[in-house]
Design a protein around this motif. Sequence first.
Motif, mmCIF file in Angstrom:
data_model
loop_
_atom_site.group_PDB
_atom_site.id
_atom_site.type_symbol
_atom_site.label_atom_id
_atom_site.label_comp_id
_atom_site.label_asym_id
_atom_site.label_seq_id
_atom_site.Cartn_x
_atom_site.Cartn_y
_atom_site.Cartn_z
ATOM 1 N N VAL A 114 23.809 -12.249 112.616
ATOM 2 C CA VAL A 114 23.971 -10.849 113.250
ATOM 3 C C VAL A 114 22.801 -10.185 112.335
ATOM 4 C CG1 VAL A 114 25.444 -8.783 112.947
ATOM 5 C CG2 VAL A 114 26.292 -11.204 113.639
ATOM 6 N N ALA A 115 22.023 -9.416 112.979
ATOM 7 C CA ALA A 115 21.015 -8.767 112.398
ATOM 8 C C ALA A 115 21.259 -7.203 111.869
ATOM 9 C CB ALA A 115 19.738 -8.431 113.089
ATOM 10 N N LEU B 182 17.209 -9.798 118.533
ATOM 11 C CA LEU B 182 17.409 -11.115 119.540
ATOM 12 C C LEU B 182 16.465 -11.965 119.734
ATOM 13 C CD1 LEU B 182 20.020 -9.496 122.035
ATOM 14 C CD2 LEU B 182 20.583 -10.321 119.811
ATOM 15 N N ALA B 183 15.286 -11.445 120.030
ATOM 16 C CA ALA B 183 14.193 -12.404 120.174
ATOM 17 C C ALA B 183 13.743 -13.145 119.063
ATOM 18 C CB ALA B 183 12.915 -11.688 120.647
ATOM 19 N N ALA B 184 14.101 -12.723 117.609
ATOM 20 C CA ALA B 184 13.787 -13.112 116.355
ATOM 21 C C ALA B 184 14.566 -14.287 116.021
ATOM 22 C CB ALA B 184 13.578 -12.059 115.406
ATOM 23 N N GLY B 185 15.691 -14.323 116.976
ATOM 24 C CA GLY B 185 16.727 -15.447 116.643
ATOM 25 C C GLY B 185 18.261 -15.011 116.393
ATOM 26 N N ALA B 186 18.447 -13.677 116.334
ATOM 27 C CA ALA B 186 19.764 -13.279 115.989
ATOM 28 C C ALA B 186 20.382 -13.277 117.243
ATOM 29 C CB ALA B 186 19.841 -11.655 115.582
ATOM 30 N N HIS B 187 22.023 -13.303 117.223
ATOM 31 C CA HIS B 187 22.801 -13.489 118.196
ATOM 32 C C HIS B 187 23.386 -11.957 118.648
ATOM 33 C CE1 HIS B 187 22.804 -17.815 117.082
ATOM 34 N NE2 HIS B 187 23.069 -17.911 118.179
ATOM 35 N N ALA B 188 23.238 -11.149 117.719
ATOM 36 C CA ALA B 188 23.880 -9.607 117.796
ATOM 37 C C ALA B 188 23.164 -8.877 116.832
ATOM 38 C CB ALA B 188 25.452 -9.736 117.635
ATOM 39 N N ALA B 189 23.396 -7.530 116.935
ATOM 40 C CA ALA B 189 22.865 -6.452 116.071
ATOM 41 C C ALA B 189 23.927 -5.813 115.515
ATOM 42 C CB ALA B 189 21.683 -5.711 116.634
ATOM 43 N N GLN B 190 23.744 -5.429 114.249
ATOM 44 C CA GLN B 190 24.853 -4.430 113.583
ATOM 45 C C GLN B 190 24.060 -3.228 113.253
ATOM 46 O OE1 GLN B 190 28.016 -5.781 110.549
ATOM 47 N NE2 GLN B 190 26.529 -4.900 109.169
#
Length: 373
Positions: A224-225, A239-247
């Motif tokens: 989670v970024a 998400l493109a960088a590898g995260a599954h979600a953003a906080q």
Amino acid sequence: MSTALTDLCPHPIVQAPMAGGVSVPQLAAAVSEAGGLGFLAAGYKTADGMYQDIKQVRGLTGRPFGVNLFMPQPESRAGAGGPAGTAPPAPATVDVYAHQLAGEATWYDTELGDPDSGRDDGYDAKLAVLLDNPVPAVSFHFGVPGPDTLEALRRAGTLTLATATTVEEALAVQRAGADAVIAQGVEAGGHQGTHRDDPEADGSGIGLLSLVAQVSESVDLPVVAAGGIMRGSQIAAVLAAGAHAAQLGTAFLATPESGAHAVHKQALTNPLFVRTELTRAFSGRPARGLVNRFMREHGPYAPAAYPEIHHLTSPLRKAAAKAGDAQGMALWAGQGHRMARELPAGRLVEVLAAELDAARTALSVFPAEGTDR
């Protein structure tokens, strides 16, 4: 576990837990109702206060939500990756800072707080509540608990996450057995969730995109970024960088459901506040906020002494807030604060999701390298 994480919310949008009265039940519930994952912040609350917040959220929404805990600070409370904090600071360093703040106490007509008001934030009592009354997700800041604690939460049906600001910390989160890691970039508002407060590392934080890419290649956990994200296009980027979600924290701080002081909300887009900095001035731990008078005058001299400095300055911050004096408040904010939007929290989730979809569409139709444009 990436499926378990995304199953909690239709949109890959997590509302950051913001302690100090910002992440109230109304905010968490509104975010979850709109398809994001709302979070309560148990930091600085009593165990009963946290439980009452949980009951309020359950009365407002039937959708999943989370609770965030601060890891205790004593060295004896070691997680799988090493100490969650550092040894208590030398009393003399706190006393010197208290002497410097004497003028502030006079100005605001209040007493300084007691720096020896506790270092564990009621962690054990809060954990007991969460094991007896499980919630869908629990995250940890300032470290990661041991495998036994994480396994107990998992058996209770709780998804566990822990903050990491470096690859090394992310690996510690994985070794401990957490279900996901929150990669917090240096752009993030509020406290950096470092597992160990090292004054020699001040100013050496890693930018979010670089951190997400490094962490996603180093651990086998959903990422989670977190840090400075204010738009759906930025969610697409992480998400493109590898995260599954953003906080996102600062983005939700300006919403009407947020419990932040009105002066704090207004300051986010007030041209008087042109930049943010990491400071120890208010709490003794690095935290990013809008640069104001208090930060400029006291930041350079604040010792690495958390939570002693947090306790010491608490009456000052409360008095400044009561007076509506933005120059004496802890105006926590991420680097993207000028992009804050005064939208209802649920509507903000919808807008962010639409922006994310638009960004994904734009990327999908972008000509591949070597093709005709």
